[in-house]
Design a protein around this motif. Structure first.
Motif, PDB file in Angstrom:
ATOM      1  N   ARG A  29      37.452  40.551  51.297  1.00 49.16           N
ATOM      2  CA  ARG A  29      38.614  41.417  51.540  1.00 49.16           C
ATOM      3  C   ARG A  29      39.850  40.955  50.771  1.00 49.16           C
ATOM      4  O   ARG A  29      40.731  41.767  50.457  1.00 49.16           O
ATOM      5  N   TRP A  30      39.914  39.656  50.446  1.00 50.17           N
ATOM      6  CA  TRP A  30      41.135  39.077  49.897  1.00 50.17           C
ATOM      7  C   TRP A  30      41.024  38.717  48.421  1.00 50.17           C
ATOM      8  O   TRP A  30      41.973  38.199  47.827  1.00 50.17           O
ATOM      9  N   LYS A  31      39.876  38.988  47.830  1.00 47.11           N
ATOM     10  CA  LYS A  31      39.612  38.570  46.460  1.00 47.11           C
ATOM     11  C   LYS A  31      40.645  39.117  45.474  1.00 47.11           C
ATOM     12  O   LYS A  31      41.207  38.364  44.663  1.00 47.11           O
ATOM     13  N   ASP A  32      40.912  40.414  45.511  1.00 45.31           N
ATOM     14  CA  ASP A  32      41.848  41.017  44.564  1.00 45.31           C
ATOM     15  C   ASP A  32      43.259  40.484  44.770  1.00 45.31           C
ATOM     16  O   ASP A  32      43.998  40.266  43.798  1.00 45.31           O
ATOM     17  N   LEU A  33      43.624  40.254  46.027  1.00 45.29           N
ATOM     18  CA  LEU A  33      44.970  39.783  46.330  1.00 45.29           C
ATOM     19  C   LEU A  33      45.195  38.375  45.769  1.00 45.29           C
ATOM     20  O   LEU A  33      46.177  38.122  45.060  1.00 45.29           O
ATOM     21  N   PHE A  34      44.287  37.466  46.028  1.00 47.44           N
ATOM     22  CA  PHE A  34      44.437  36.102  45.516  1.00 47.44           C
ATOM     23  C   PHE A  34      44.167  36.039  44.018  1.00 47.44           C
ATOM     24  O   PHE A  34      44.654  35.135  43.340  1.00 47.44           O
ATOM     25  N   GLY A  35      43.418  37.012  43.509  1.00 47.34           N
ATOM     26  CA  GLY A  35      43.201  37.090  42.078  1.00 47.34           C
ATOM     27  C   GLY A  35      44.440  37.518  41.309  1.00 47.34           C
ATOM     28  O   GLY A  35      44.477  37.439  40.080  1.00 47.34           O
ATOM     29  N   SER A  36      45.472  37.977  42.036  1.00 48.13           N
ATOM     30  CA  SER A  36      46.712  38.394  41.388  1.00 48.13           C
ATOM     31  C   SER A  36      47.679  37.235  41.149  1.00 48.13           C
ATOM     32  O   SER A  36      48.760  37.434  40.589  1.00 48.13           O
ATOM     33  N   LEU A  37      47.315  36.025  41.572  1.00 48.54           N
ATOM     34  CA  LEU A  37      48.169  34.867  41.312  1.00 48.54           C
ATOM     35  C   LEU A  37      48.249  34.604  39.811  1.00 48.54           C
ATOM     36  O   LEU A  37      47.230  34.624  39.117  1.00 48.54           O
ATOM     37  N   ARG A  38      49.438  34.346  39.328  1.00 47.74           N
ATOM     38  CA  ARG A  38      49.655  34.151  37.905  1.00 47.74           C
ATOM     39  C   ARG A  38      50.587  32.968  37.640  1.00 47.74           C
ATOM     40  O   ARG A  38      51.566  32.762  38.343  1.00 47.74           O
ATOM     41  N   ALA A  39      50.260  32.200  36.598  1.00 51.16           N
ATOM     42  CA  ALA A  39      51.125  31.119  36.132  1.00 51.16           C
ATOM     43  C   ALA A  39      50.885  30.936  34.645  1.00 51.16           C
ATOM     44  O   ALA A  39      49.814  31.284  34.131  1.00 51.16           O
ATOM     45  N   LYS A  40      51.872  30.377  33.945  1.00 48.88           N
ATOM     46  CA  LYS A  40      51.794  30.245  32.488  1.00 48.88           C
ATOM     47  C   LYS A  40      50.536  29.489  32.054  1.00 48.88           C
ATOM     48  O   LYS A  40      49.857  29.881  31.107  1.00 48.88           O
ATOM     49  N   ASP A  41      50.245  28.403  32.736  1.00 47.00           N
ATOM     50  CA  ASP A  41      49.088  27.583  32.363  1.00 47.00           C
ATOM     51  C   ASP A  41      47.865  27.852  33.236  1.00 47.00           C
ATOM     52  O   ASP A  41      46.867  27.113  33.148  1.00 47.00           O
ATOM     53  N   GLY A  42      47.932  28.868  34.086  1.00 45.54           N
ATOM     54  CA  GLY A  42      46.767  29.265  34.856  1.00 45.54           C
ATOM     55  C   GLY A  42      46.757  28.780  36.289  1.00 45.54           C
ATOM     56  O   GLY A  42      47.696  28.132  36.773  1.00 45.54           O
ATOM     57  N   VAL A  43      45.657  29.098  36.967  1.00 45.53           N
ATOM     58  CA  VAL A  43      45.431  28.718  38.360  1.00 45.53           C
ATOM     59  C   VAL A  43      44.189  27.824  38.396  1.00 45.53           C
ATOM     60  O   VAL A  43      43.122  28.218  37.916  1.00 45.53           O
ATOM     61  N   PHE A  44      44.332  26.640  38.967  1.00 47.45           N
ATOM     62  CA  PHE A  44      43.231  25.688  39.062  1.00 47.45           C
ATOM     63  C   PHE A  44      42.942  25.389  40.529  1.00 47.45           C
ATOM     64  O   PHE A  44      43.841  25.450  41.376  1.00 47.45           O
ATOM     65  N   SER A  45      41.688  25.041  40.820  1.00 43.66           N
ATOM     66  CA  SER A  45      41.312  24.831  42.216  1.00 43.66           C
ATOM     67  C   SER A  45      40.262  23.738  42.343  1.00 43.66           C
ATOM     68  O   SER A  45      39.597  23.363  41.369  1.00 43.66           O
ATOM     69  N   VAL A  46      40.133  23.228  43.578  1.00 47.35           N
ATOM     70  CA  VAL A  46      39.046  22.317  43.945  1.00 47.35           C
ATOM     71  C   VAL A  46      38.482  22.785  45.281  1.00 47.35           C
ATOM     72  O   VAL A  46      39.038  23.665  45.936  1.00 47.35           O
ATOM     73  N   LEU A  47      37.376  22.177  45.669  1.00 50.34           N
ATOM     74  CA  LEU A  47      36.734  22.516  46.936  1.00 50.34           C
ATOM     75  C   LEU A  47      37.239  21.624  48.062  1.00 50.34           C
ATOM     76  O   LEU A  47      37.534  20.451  47.870  1.00 50.34           O
TER      77      LEU A  47
END
Length: 409
Positions: free
Chosen positions: A211-229
């Motif tokens: 349900r939230w994929k598109d919403l969190f996929g809208s996050l934007r930053a100059k150098d990107g979005v990085f994540s860990v588990l």
């Protein structure tokens, strides 16, 4: 057997706490309402945890709110019995003194005082109303907290570099799209150079993010979005039909993050470049002390990274910093973690007090900590889990600005 013990304890606490209510409120119908609410909540709590939905898979919103209401009514009763116990000690001493003094009535406990019962109820009303407010408004009361960290060895090109950190989304707990959207917009409004997410995207199942994929996929930053588990992302807290099914769930969660445009770091690193200078962004899988999953491999993640490089480590559990990172020869200048949620309950008044029960479990549980020039920041979390609310420890969006220490400073 566990339910029998729990029910006995609950009933004993409730009966004792009821003495204060009955002493202060003399109307029989209100006493009956008190009893009905107590019995009803106990029944709902047991039903939801035992039979309400698929107990092997995830905690539904109905379960969470049942648990939240249970806490809101039960925690204040623990305060009430504290008052009642203190009063009973005094009553026993008075009765004993009267008997030793030759009172013809013998050992007789004085009646409870209405004033003291009123004070006890007034004190108990504070956590009761706070826990209700936490469910109603507190869980989406997003705060932007800003920190400036100064380093001797920060590359000149990164002086003023900004990081927005979020953590512990726990998307399976969300129940208000408008509020979550506001939180996402708040993150984007910071216009940071990079966005870093430090784990626990879901409670248990990758499907919670559908349900939230598109919403969190809208996050934007100059150098990107990085994540860990984080520890919850592995699905270790539910029962699976097979290990293959659990692995499929994890793979789906990994793919989902790639589909959102996030760069998931699995014991690996990336280079962030400015004017031919770089800093290394290192991301490890979950590593936690005290029985939590230890999939993180700092050595593997830093392969090819020089000790002299400026490094930012993303590691979900702050106990990793205490147990491994600080003592490592990898020279990690800044570690970003989450995991604790600040227990979603506490008291924070800047410059005066910073307290949560979770401090007795984690040395580093919220905010910035420094040791010998090395820093860790522990984010209080974007979402919530278990208790569907927050009291005093609000959901956090962190903005960290990196600064180079002046040569003559």
């Amino acid at each position: 057997m566990r339910w029998i013990i729990f029910i006995i304890i609950y009933i004993l606490v409730d009966i004792y706490a009821f003495q204060a209510f009955r002493t202060f409120v003399r109307q029989p119908w209100l006493n009956a309402v008190y009893i009905a609410i107590s019995v009803g909540l106990l029944g709902m709590f047991i039903y939801q945890l035992s039979y309400g939905g698929d107990s092997s898979r995830t905690m539904t919103p109905t379960r969470m709110y049942t648990f939240g209401l249970f806490l809101a009514f039960f925690v204040p009763k623990l305060l009430l019995i504290g008052f009642m116990f203190a009063e009973d000690i005094v009553r026993i001493f008075v009765a004993a003194f009267n008997k030793l003094g030759g009172n013809s009535e013998g050992f007789h406990l004085p009646s409870r005082r209405k004033f003291l019962s009123g004070v006890a109820l007034g004190v108990a009303a504070v956590p009761f109303l706070s826990l209700l407010y936490g469910m109603w408004r507190g869980k989406y009361q997003y705060q932007v907290l800003r920190h400036t960290l100064v380093f001797d060895d920060l590359p000149d090109a990164f002086d003023g570099y900004t990081i927005t950190q979020i953590s512990d989304v726990h998307s399976g707990s969300f129940d208000n799209e408008e509020k979550v959207r506001y939180g996402i917009e708040l993150i984007n409004e910071q216009q940071s150079d990079v966005i870093l997410f430090t784990g626990d995207l879901v409670n248990n199942l990758a499907s919670e993010m559908d349900r939230w994929k598109d919403l969190f996929g809208s996050l934007r930053a100059k150098d990107g979005v990085f994540s860990v588990l984080g520890n919850h992302d592995y699905g270790d807290y539910v029962q699976w039909n097979s290990s293959e099914e659990q692995e499929e769930n994890l793979n789906r969660l990994k793919k989902l993050q790639r589909d959102m445009g996030w760069d998931l770091l699995l014991n690996e690193h990336r280079s962030l470049t400015r004017n031919n200078e770089t800093i290394k962004l290192v991301g490890v899988e979950n590593w936690g002390a005290g029985g939590f999953k230890k999939a993180g491999d700092l050595t593997k993640a830093c392969e090819g990274v020089a000790d002299s490089d400026f490094k930012i480590l993303m590691s979900h559990d702050p106990s990793h910093w205490q147990e491994e990172v600080k003592a490592s020869k990898k020279n990690i200048q800044l570690t970003l973690s989450g995991h604790t949620h600040g227990m979603q309950f506490g008291i924070e008044i800047p410059g005066l007090i910073k307290w949560s029960p979770v401090k007795y479990r984690y040395e580093n549980w919220a905010g910035v900590y420094e040791d010998l020039g090395k820093y860790i920041h522990v984010n209080r979390g974007f979402g919530f889990l278990g208790y569907p609310g927050r009291v005093g420890i609000w959901p956090e969006v962190t903005v960290i600005t990196l600064k180079k220490r002046a040569a003559n400073a």
